[in-house]
Design a protein around this motif. Sequence first.
Motif, mmCIF file in Angstrom:
data_model
loop_
_atom_site.group_PDB
_atom_site.id
_atom_site.type_symbol
_atom_site.label_atom_id
_atom_site.label_comp_id
_atom_site.label_asym_id
_atom_site.label_seq_id
_atom_site.Cartn_x
_atom_site.Cartn_y
_atom_site.Cartn_z
ATOM 1 N N MET A 1 -2.268 -0.711 -12.380
ATOM 2 C CA MET A 1 -2.204 -0.947 -10.944
ATOM 3 C C MET A 1 -2.022 0.366 -10.178
ATOM 4 O O MET A 1 -2.437 0.494 -9.032
ATOM 5 N N ALA A 2 -1.373 1.354 -10.829
ATOM 6 C CA ALA A 2 -1.143 2.631 -10.162
ATOM 7 C C ALA A 2 -2.434 3.380 -9.870
ATOM 8 O O ALA A 2 -2.459 4.280 -9.032
ATOM 9 N N ASP A 3 -3.540 3.015 -10.569
ATOM 10 C CA ASP A 3 -4.814 3.692 -10.357
ATOM 11 C C ASP A 3 -5.569 3.143 -9.147
ATOM 12 O O ASP A 3 -6.562 3.727 -8.720
ATOM 13 N N PHE A 4 -5.121 2.037 -8.609
ATOM 14 C CA PHE A 4 -5.797 1.463 -7.449
ATOM 15 C C PHE A 4 -5.574 2.366 -6.230
ATOM 16 O O PHE A 4 -4.464 2.853 -6.005
ATOM 17 N N PRO A 5 -6.607 2.623 -5.425
ATOM 18 C CA PRO A 5 -6.457 3.520 -4.258
ATOM 19 C C PRO A 5 -5.733 2.836 -3.100
ATOM 20 O O PRO A 5 -6.323 2.548 -2.046
ATOM 21 N N PHE A 6 -4.435 2.594 -3.294
ATOM 22 C CA PHE A 6 -3.663 1.867 -2.283
ATOM 23 C C PHE A 6 -3.693 2.569 -0.929
ATOM 24 O O PHE A 6 -3.853 1.924 0.119
ATOM 25 N N LEU A 7 -3.529 3.882 -0.930
ATOM 26 C CA LEU A 7 -3.379 4.592 0.338
ATOM 27 C C LEU A 7 -4.674 4.599 1.137
ATOM 28 O O LEU A 7 -4.661 4.419 2.367
ATOM 29 N N ILE A 8 -5.788 4.806 0.441
ATOM 30 C CA ILE A 8 -7.077 4.735 1.145
ATOM 31 C C ILE A 8 -7.294 3.335 1.704
ATOM 32 O O ILE A 8 -7.765 3.155 2.840
ATOM 33 N N ALA A 9 -6.944 2.319 0.924
ATOM 34 C CA ALA A 9 -7.113 0.939 1.385
ATOM 35 C C ALA A 9 -6.240 0.666 2.607
ATOM 36 O O ALA A 9 -6.664 -0.017 3.551
ATOM 37 N N MET A 10 -5.010 1.227 2.622
ATOM 38 C CA MET A 10 -4.101 0.995 3.746
ATOM 39 C C MET A 10 -4.589 1.665 5.026
ATOM 40 O O MET A 10 -4.198 1.275 6.130
ATOM 41 N N ILE A 11 -5.415 2.686 4.886
ATOM 42 C CA ILE A 11 -6.021 3.321 6.058
ATOM 43 C C ILE A 11 -7.316 2.622 6.448
ATOM 44 O O ILE A 11 -7.568 2.332 7.623
ATOM 45 N N ALA A 12 -8.146 2.311 5.449
ATOM 46 C CA ALA A 12 -9.471 1.755 5.722
ATOM 47 C C ALA A 12 -9.404 0.332 6.265
ATOM 48 O O ALA A 12 -10.162 -0.025 7.186
ATOM 49 N N VAL A 13 -8.514 -0.490 5.708
ATOM 50 C CA VAL A 13 -8.472 -1.907 6.112
ATOM 51 C C VAL A 13 -8.165 -2.062 7.603
ATOM 52 O O VAL A 13 -8.917 -2.740 8.325
ATOM 53 N N PRO A 14 -7.088 -1.464 8.143
ATOM 54 C CA PRO A 14 -6.866 -1.627 9.592
ATOM 55 C C PRO A 14 -7.887 -0.894 10.451
ATOM 56 O O PRO A 14 -8.188 -1.342 11.568
ATOM 57 N N ALA A 15 -8.436 0.231 9.952
ATOM 58 C CA ALA A 15 -9.448 0.940 10.738
ATOM 59 C C ALA A 15 -10.707 0.092 10.881
ATOM 60 O O ALA A 15 -11.273 -0.030 11.984
ATOM 61 N N ILE A 16 -11.158 -0.502 9.779
ATOM 62 C CA ILE A 16 -12.322 -1.390 9.839
ATOM 63 C C ILE A 16 -11.988 -2.630 10.656
ATOM 64 O O ILE A 16 -12.795 -3.114 11.463
ATOM 65 N N GLY A 17 -10.770 -3.144 10.471
ATOM 66 C CA GLY A 17 -10.353 -4.313 11.245
ATOM 67 C C GLY A 17 -10.355 -4.043 12.739
ATOM 68 O O GLY A 17 -10.715 -4.921 13.531
ATOM 69 N N ALA A 18 -9.972 -2.832 13.127
ATOM 70 C CA ALA A 18 -9.988 -2.483 14.555
ATOM 71 C C ALA A 18 -11.397 -2.565 15.110
ATOM 72 O O ALA A 18 -11.615 -3.074 16.225
#
Length: 540
Positions: A1-18
């Motif tokens: 699970m540590a290999d999942f790009p959590f930080l990129i996802a946390m930036i991309a998800v709300p940016a795309i959602g916006a």
Amino acid sequence: MADFPFLIAMIAVPAIGAAVVAALPRGRELLAKQVTLGISLLVLALVVLATAAFDVGGERFQLTTSVSWIPDFGSEFALGVDGIALVLLLLVGVLVPLVVASSWHEADAGPRPARVFFAWLLLLEAMMVGVFAATDVLLFYVFFEAMLVPMYFLIGSFGGPRRQYAAVKFFLYSLVGGLVMLASVIGLYVVSTSQLGEGTFAFDALRQLDIDPDVQKLLFLGFFIAFAIKAPLVPFHTWLPDSGSEAPIGGSVLLVGVLDKVGTFGFLRYCLPLFPDASRYFAPFVLVLAVVGILYAALLAMGQTDMKRLVSYTSISHFGFIALGIFVFTTEAATGAVLYMVNHGIATGLLFIVVGMLISRGGSRRIADYGGVAAHAPLLAGAFLIAGLASLALPGTNSFVSEFLVLIGSFPERPVFTVLATVGIILAALYVLLMYQRTMHGPPRGVLLDDVHGGDPAPGPGSEPARGGASAATATVTAPAPARGLRRFTDLDRRELAVVAPLIALIIGLGVYPQPLLDLIEPAVVATMGDLGVPGGTDR
């Protein structure tokens, strides 16, 4: 699970959602709210999973991701978190969904469509995650400046009567600070080029540089001024009372609860590790500013008649405690300072939200327009009391633990500063309890006065009718609001209870058992103290 790009996802998800929310057709405001709430809850889930994947005893920076960005300048899109950044991401993850829920009706009263409000809110969340997660100094600077844009529009488009003035003042102060910091960022690049043969903005590489103490002082000042404005420290604080009082309630929660933490986070992440000699040199000066801020802002808070402005001044006082904990250079005090960042965001976030709920019912931000509210809205009064007690750091609430750690860690090194700072605790009890007593108890006044006299008096000169569902930010502050009557002054509904309940649970839970957060924070603080050369710190 540590290999999942959590930080990129946390930036991309709300940016795309916006972008998705902004693109919704006119009239789909309810859908915009639902999408925004769903995306913010998804980000919260990602933060929780990232926390579960974080190894407390592992490397200093974890969940790292690095993508080539500007190779000619030696800059990468590099992300990673230590315990300090991780707990602040948890704060972002918790507050944003609650802000969305608390702004459900407030955004409808603004001059722009509600979907615009929520789009800016999601973009702001993406920028906040980026600023805490960046491990490339140039990338940090980009996020630091970019997050000004959504907050500027949240204040300027959805704020109170003086929203344009407050938005411009906020933007100019922050922009000037950022430009000063940019000069130091460029200076770091030049120093790295001379010592390493090629320039870099990577944090790990920069903290290994052997920078001349005189050069350190100049570079330190560039970062310090930007962070002191953002925190804010006295005398760089004057933008916050205006912005905090004129922003919509959701904007005020994130402005004071999260954005201001970028300043104190920057002290720990960049000023201390990159410029240790300069940090020790300027520490007495910073401590003077911190203690002056604690006392000066507390005294100003006591004199405020506007509830939102009062809460803004209390935050300036609290940031003085955080700066004190950072610049006494002890592991205990710095751990308390980081915990204070989180606990302040929770307590002040709840206080702003409850104040907003009160204002939306009464139509006024003036303390003098309220009285006797507890007899008619006991749940609202109870939430107000818990938020106030947490703000004054009553034992048993979350803020007490962090304030105690700061003071007990500061006293052995700086007893005079610590004793002076404790006076701020007494003043905090005064301004919080006086506001609570004047609004919640005593005879009915202002908004409830018509129920005493059996009539509906005409509004005073300069007042503004309080319409149902009106934005808390746009309520009049120049004169008492017209009477509304008990039939309209209702207690908390189910949506509002769902907003305040998680924050109350965190205030009590972290007040009783803060150890999970301390376990995350302490190793990162020890590593930071090691960069500074403090005994007991470990440079890893």
